[in-house]
Design a protein around this motif. Structure first.
Motif, PDB file in Angstrom:
ATOM      1  N   PHE A 129       0.827  -1.210   0.000  1.00  0.00           N
ATOM      2  CA  PHE A 129       0.000   0.000   0.000  1.00  0.00           C
ATOM      3  C   PHE A 129       0.860   1.260   0.000  1.00  0.00           C
ATOM      4  CE2 PHE A 129      -1.923   3.404   2.594  1.00  0.00           C
ATOM      5  CZ  PHE A 129      -3.014   3.718   1.789  1.00  0.00           C
ATOM      6  N   ALA A 130       1.890   1.273   0.813  1.00  0.00           N
ATOM      7  CA  ALA A 130       2.819   2.407   0.883  1.00  0.00           C
ATOM      8  C   ALA A 130       4.173   1.925   0.370  1.00  0.00           C
ATOM      9  CB  ALA A 130       2.930   2.940   2.312  1.00  0.00           C
ATOM     10  N   PRO A 131       4.353   1.903  -0.944  1.00  0.00           N
ATOM     11  CA  PRO A 131       5.544   1.276  -1.529  1.00  0.00           C
ATOM     12  C   PRO A 131       6.833   1.999  -1.182  1.00  0.00           C
ATOM     13  CG  PRO A 131       4.302   2.460  -3.196  1.00  0.00           C
ATOM     14  CD  PRO A 131       3.457   2.472  -1.967  1.00  0.00           C
ATOM     15  N   ARG A 132       7.876   1.210  -1.003  1.00  0.00           N
ATOM     16  CA  ARG A 132       9.202   1.767  -0.774  1.00  0.00           C
ATOM     17  C   ARG A 132       9.875   2.131  -2.102  1.00  0.00           C
ATOM     18  NH1 ARG A 132      11.029   1.558   4.194  1.00  0.00           N
ATOM     19  NH2 ARG A 132      13.196   1.722   3.524  1.00  0.00           N
ATOM     20  N   HIS A 133       9.356   1.586  -3.174  1.00  0.00           N
ATOM     21  CA  HIS A 133       9.847   1.931  -4.510  1.00  0.00           C
ATOM     22  C   HIS A 133       8.876   1.363  -5.530  1.00  0.00           C
ATOM     23  CE1 HIS A 133      12.937   4.201  -6.343  1.00  0.00           C
ATOM     24  NE2 HIS A 133      13.392   3.226  -7.103  1.00  0.00           N
ATOM     25  N   VAL A 134       9.197   1.549  -6.818  1.00  0.00           N
ATOM     26  CA  VAL A 134       8.279   1.110  -7.854  1.00  0.00           C
ATOM     27  C   VAL A 134       8.157  -0.417  -7.845  1.00  0.00           C
ATOM     28  CG1 VAL A 134      10.021   0.886  -9.694  1.00  0.00           C
ATOM     29  CG2 VAL A 134       7.652   1.464 -10.277  1.00  0.00           C
ATOM     30  N   GLY A 135       6.938  -0.905  -8.031  1.00  0.00           N
ATOM     31  CA  GLY A 135       6.731  -2.348  -8.082  1.00  0.00           C
ATOM     32  C   GLY A 135       7.062  -3.044  -6.784  1.00  0.00           C
ATOM     33  N   ASP A 136       6.738  -2.424  -5.655  1.00  0.00           N
ATOM     34  CA  ASP A 136       7.045  -2.992  -4.339  1.00  0.00           C
ATOM     35  C   ASP A 136       6.059  -4.117  -4.040  1.00  0.00           C
ATOM     36  OD1 ASP A 136       7.521  -3.574  -1.683  1.00  0.00           O
ATOM     37  OD2 ASP A 136       7.502  -1.488  -1.003  1.00  0.00           O
ATOM     38  N   ILE A 137       6.542  -5.349  -4.068  1.00  0.00           N
ATOM     39  CA  ILE A 137       5.706  -6.528  -3.874  1.00  0.00           C
ATOM     40  C   ILE A 137       6.178  -7.280  -2.632  1.00  0.00           C
ATOM     41  CG2 ILE A 137       4.806  -8.648  -4.909  1.00  0.00           C
ATOM     42  CD1 ILE A 137       4.063  -6.066  -6.415  1.00  0.00           C
ATOM     43  N   MET A 138       5.214  -7.694  -1.806  1.00  0.00           N
ATOM     44  CA  MET A 138       5.508  -8.436  -0.578  1.00  0.00           C
ATOM     45  C   MET A 138       4.966  -9.854  -0.696  1.00  0.00           C
ATOM     46  SD  MET A 138       4.319  -5.419   2.049  1.00  0.00           S
ATOM     47  CE  MET A 138       4.822  -6.324   3.529  1.00  0.00           C
ATOM     48  N   GLY A 139       5.773 -10.810  -0.240  1.00  0.00           N
ATOM     49  CA  GLY A 139       5.339 -12.206  -0.154  1.00  0.00           C
ATOM     50  C   GLY A 139       5.377 -12.628   1.307  1.00  0.00           C
ATOM     51  N   ILE A 140       4.216 -12.840   1.907  1.00  0.00           N
ATOM     52  CA  ILE A 140       4.108 -13.075   3.347  1.00  0.00           C
ATOM     53  C   ILE A 140       3.885 -14.549   3.627  1.00  0.00           C
ATOM     54  CG2 ILE A 140       2.856 -12.469   5.452  1.00  0.00           C
ATOM     55  CD1 ILE A 140       1.945  -9.897   3.957  1.00  0.00           C
ATOM     56  N   LEU A 141       4.663 -15.061   4.579  1.00  0.00           N
ATOM     57  CA  LEU A 141       4.550 -16.455   5.018  1.00  0.00           C
ATOM     58  C   LEU A 141       4.024 -16.466   6.450  1.00  0.00           C
ATOM     59  CD1 LEU A 141       5.093 -19.433   4.305  1.00  0.00           C
ATOM     60  CD2 LEU A 141       7.437 -19.120   5.119  1.00  0.00           C
ATOM     61  N   PRO A 142       2.723 -16.456   6.631  1.00  0.00           N
ATOM     62  CA  PRO A 142       2.163 -16.335   7.992  1.00  0.00           C
ATOM     63  C   PRO A 142       2.499 -17.549   8.855  1.00  0.00           C
ATOM     64  CG  PRO A 142       0.434 -16.850   6.399  1.00  0.00           C
ATOM     65  CD  PRO A 142       1.670 -16.574   5.608  1.00  0.00           C
ATOM     66  N   GLY A 143       2.680 -17.276  10.149  1.00  0.00           N
ATOM     67  CA  GLY A 143       2.927 -18.350  11.102  1.00  0.00           C
ATOM     68  C   GLY A 143       4.375 -18.758  11.235  1.00  0.00           C
ATOM     69  N   LYS A 144       5.282 -18.127  10.472  1.00  0.00           N
ATOM     70  CA  LYS A 144       6.711 -18.457  10.534  1.00  0.00           C
ATOM     71  C   LYS A 144       7.481 -17.197  10.924  1.00  0.00           C
ATOM     72  CE  LYS A 144       6.032 -22.667   8.824  1.00  0.00           C
ATOM     73  NZ  LYS A 144       6.698 -23.204   7.624  1.00  0.00           N
ATOM     74  N   LYS A 145       8.529 -17.358  11.763  1.00  0.00           N
ATOM     75  CA  LYS A 145       9.283 -16.194  12.230  1.00  0.00           C
ATOM     76  C   LYS A 145      10.777 -16.287  12.011  1.00  0.00           C
ATOM     77  CE  LYS A 145       7.728 -16.049  16.491  1.00  0.00           C
ATOM     78  NZ  LYS A 145       7.569 -15.619  17.897  1.00  0.00           N
ATOM     79  N   THR A 146      11.364 -17.440  12.275  1.00  0.00           N
ATOM     80  CA  THR A 146      12.819 -17.546  12.350  1.00  0.00           C
ATOM     81  C   THR A 146      13.394 -18.371  11.202  1.00  0.00           C
ATOM     82  OG1 THR A 146      13.045 -19.614  13.607  1.00  0.00           O
ATOM     83  CG2 THR A 146      12.444 -17.630  14.852  1.00  0.00           C
ATOM     84  N   ILE A 147      14.719 -18.353  11.107  1.00  0.00           N
ATOM     85  CA  ILE A 147      15.393 -19.135  10.070  1.00  0.00           C
ATOM     86  C   ILE A 147      15.225 -20.628  10.299  1.00  0.00           C
ATOM     87  CG2 ILE A 147      17.094 -17.365   9.495  1.00  0.00           C
ATOM     88  CD1 ILE A 147      19.077 -18.831  11.325  1.00  0.00           C
ATOM     89  N   HIS A 148      14.817 -21.005  11.493  1.00  0.00           N
ATOM     90  CA  HIS A 148      14.605 -22.419  11.787  1.00  0.00           C
ATOM     91  C   HIS A 148      13.183 -22.866  11.459  1.00  0.00           C
ATOM     92  CE1 HIS A 148      18.505 -22.380  13.731  1.00  0.00           C
ATOM     93  NE2 HIS A 148      18.118 -21.351  14.471  1.00  0.00           N
ATOM     94  N   ASP A 155      14.539   9.716   3.904  1.00  0.00           N
ATOM     95  CA  ASP A 155      13.995   8.372   4.146  1.00  0.00           C
ATOM     96  C   ASP A 155      12.507   8.313   3.830  1.00  0.00           C
ATOM     97  OD1 ASP A 155      14.265   5.709   4.704  1.00  0.00           O
ATOM     98  OD2 ASP A 155      13.854   5.909   6.839  1.00  0.00           O
ATOM     99  N   ASP A 156      12.089   9.090   2.818  1.00  0.00           N
ATOM    100  CA  ASP A 156      10.724   9.031   2.324  1.00  0.00           C
ATOM    101  C   ASP A 156      10.734   8.285   0.989  1.00  0.00           C
ATOM    102  OD1 ASP A 156       9.760  10.479   4.404  1.00  0.00           O
ATOM    103  OD2 ASP A 156       8.952  12.130   3.212  1.00  0.00           O
ATOM    104  N   PRO A 157      10.296   7.046   0.967  1.00  0.00           N
ATOM    105  CA  PRO A 157      10.218   6.344  -0.314  1.00  0.00           C
ATOM    106  C   PRO A 157       9.242   7.045  -1.253  1.00  0.00           C
ATOM    107  CG  PRO A 157       9.972   4.815   1.524  1.00  0.00           C
ATOM    108  CD  PRO A 157       9.869   6.198   2.092  1.00  0.00           C
ATOM    109  N   TRP A 158       9.488   6.921  -2.562  1.00  0.00           N
ATOM    110  CA  TRP A 158       8.537   7.461  -3.525  1.00  0.00           C
ATOM    111  C   TRP A 158       8.436   6.522  -4.715  1.00  0.00           C
ATOM    112  CZ3 TRP A 158      10.270   8.219  -8.444  1.00  0.00           C
ATOM    113  CH2 TRP A 158      11.616   8.537  -8.644  1.00  0.00           C
ATOM    114  N   THR A 159       7.324   6.630  -5.412  1.00  0.00           N
ATOM    115  CA  THR A 159       7.146   5.866  -6.629  1.00  0.00           C
ATOM    116  C   THR A 159       6.252   6.656  -7.571  1.00  0.00           C
ATOM    117  OG1 THR A 159       6.498   3.736  -7.582  1.00  0.00           O
ATOM    118  CG2 THR A 159       5.138   4.588  -5.790  1.00  0.00           C
ATOM    119  N   VAL A 160       6.198   6.232  -8.816  1.00  0.00           N
ATOM    120  CA  VAL A 160       5.429   6.962  -9.819  1.00  0.00           C
ATOM    121  C   VAL A 160       4.284   6.124 -10.376  1.00  0.00           C
ATOM    122  CG1 VAL A 160       7.340   8.461 -10.483  1.00  0.00           C
ATOM    123  CG2 VAL A 160       7.078   6.240 -11.598  1.00  0.00           C
TER     124      VAL A 160
END
Length: 341
Positions: free
Chosen positions: A232-251, A322-327
């Motif tokens: 919703f508030a992109p850090r740059h153009v084409g900012d896409i997030m892939g969320i893996l719910p229920g997992k936190k650590t490298i283990h 430190d204000d990301p922007w996109t077009v």
């Protein structure tokens, strides 16, 4: 559920030289990240086009230069780990090789040489390449966190693809970090996730997925257990997030999770290629087991040049404010990217 998508519309007026100096009003947006509150600016760049970039001359020039990651010299010129980290000297998995970083910017810093191939075009990036490289990086992180749990507390896996993204070498490689303190943005994510859980008795990342599914504006699709959405508030153009719910650590992350992440990243990269976004930064974020409310997630942003031959997509807004922007609106990105899922 207490996700709030807050944006402020700003109207700017001027006399338009393209229309006999008649009054004209242009609208820009200031969006606030639902978790951290960080500002992101979206402005209507006049007749904005992302120019395609042919890397061929740059790649061919690089082949004439010395590359420490190419297979004929890698074993001779790259450093090896001490025996307490890797008795075998270097960590290998499939075509991926993990080596110490000669120029570390954290106590534990390594590189994953992703392939023996000097150059891999975006359309040739495949799931196996990403899976093996991520798994090799995770192997290193698990070793150093076990060896030095006090100094290797916070970790990340990072990818700078090609020069627009800060890649110093053409040869594909990842940056692996582990240190006592999290990076600045990582710390914001961890602290804000904990606060959200405390305030609302709910997991932010699960609530975000459900909110975006309901809104149907930025939710892109799902690969296995990973949910993909346009930020919703992109850090740059084409900012896409892939969320893996229920997992936190490298283990917590499994081979199936890595496959799901790799499939999604490949689809985003394919979309970038078709959109003339010829470079990107990506990161895989983790927390520690004691940090409640966090979920492992990947984030990938496109990088480009504003002009065909020169220029950068990084300005004073990012570097000094430190204000990301996109077009490009995240909702527009999501609609186009959905076809790849």
């Amino acid at each position: 559920m207490s996700i709030k998508f807050t944006k402020d519309l700003k109207e700017s007026s001027f006399l338009d030289p393209m229309n006999n100096f008649e009054p004209k009003t242009v609208v820009s947006e200031i969006r606030h990240d639902p978790l951290t509150g960080q500002i992101s600016r979206i402005f209507p760049f006049r007749k904005f086009n992302i120019h395609n970039h042919d890397w061929t001359p740059f790649v061919e020039e690089s082949r004439q230069k010395f590359c420490p990651f190419c297979p004929d010299v890698l074993e001779k010129v790259t450093p090896m780990f001490s025996a307490d980290i890797a008795p075998e000297g270097r960590i290998k998995l499939g075509d991926a090789t993990v080596i110490p970083n000669l120029n570390p910017y954290e106590k534990y810093a390594s590189l994953v040489v992703m392939s023996c191939r000097h150059y891999i075009a975006m359309e040739e990036i495949e799931t196996e390449l990403i899976i093996n490289s991520f798994r090799a990086g995770l192997d290193y992180l698990q070793r150093v966190t076990a060896l030095d749990p006090d100094e290797a507390r916070y970790v990340s896996i990072n990818w700078n693809y090609m020069p627009y993204a800060g890649g110093s070498l053409i040869h594909p490689h990842l940056q692996i970090l582990a240190g006592k303190e999290p990076c600045t943005f990582d710390k914001q994510l961890i602290n804000a996730s904990e606060k959200y859980l405390s305030d609302y008795k709910s997991n932010y990342w699960t609530d975000l997925i459900n909110s975006e599914l309901k809104a149907k504006e930025r939710y892109v699709g799902q690969t296995g257990k990973v949910h993909w959405l346009s930020a919703f508030a992109p850090r740059h153009v084409g900012d896409i997030m892939g969320i893996l719910p229920g997992k936190k650590t490298i283990h917590d992350i499994s081979d199936d999770d890595l496959y799901d992440l790799a499939v999604g990243l490949c689809r985003v990269i394919k979309f970038y290629k078709q959109s003339n976004i010829t470079s990107f930064n990506a990161a895989l974020y983790f927390a520690r087991s004691e940090h409640a409310g966090f979920s492992i997630h990947a984030r990938i942003v496109g990088r480009f040049t504003i002009f065909p031959l020169v220029g950068s997509d990084i300005t004073h807004m990012q570097i000094l404010h430190d204000d990301p922007w996109t077009v490009i609106l995240p909702e527009a990105i999501a609609q186009e990217l959905k076809t790849y899922f």
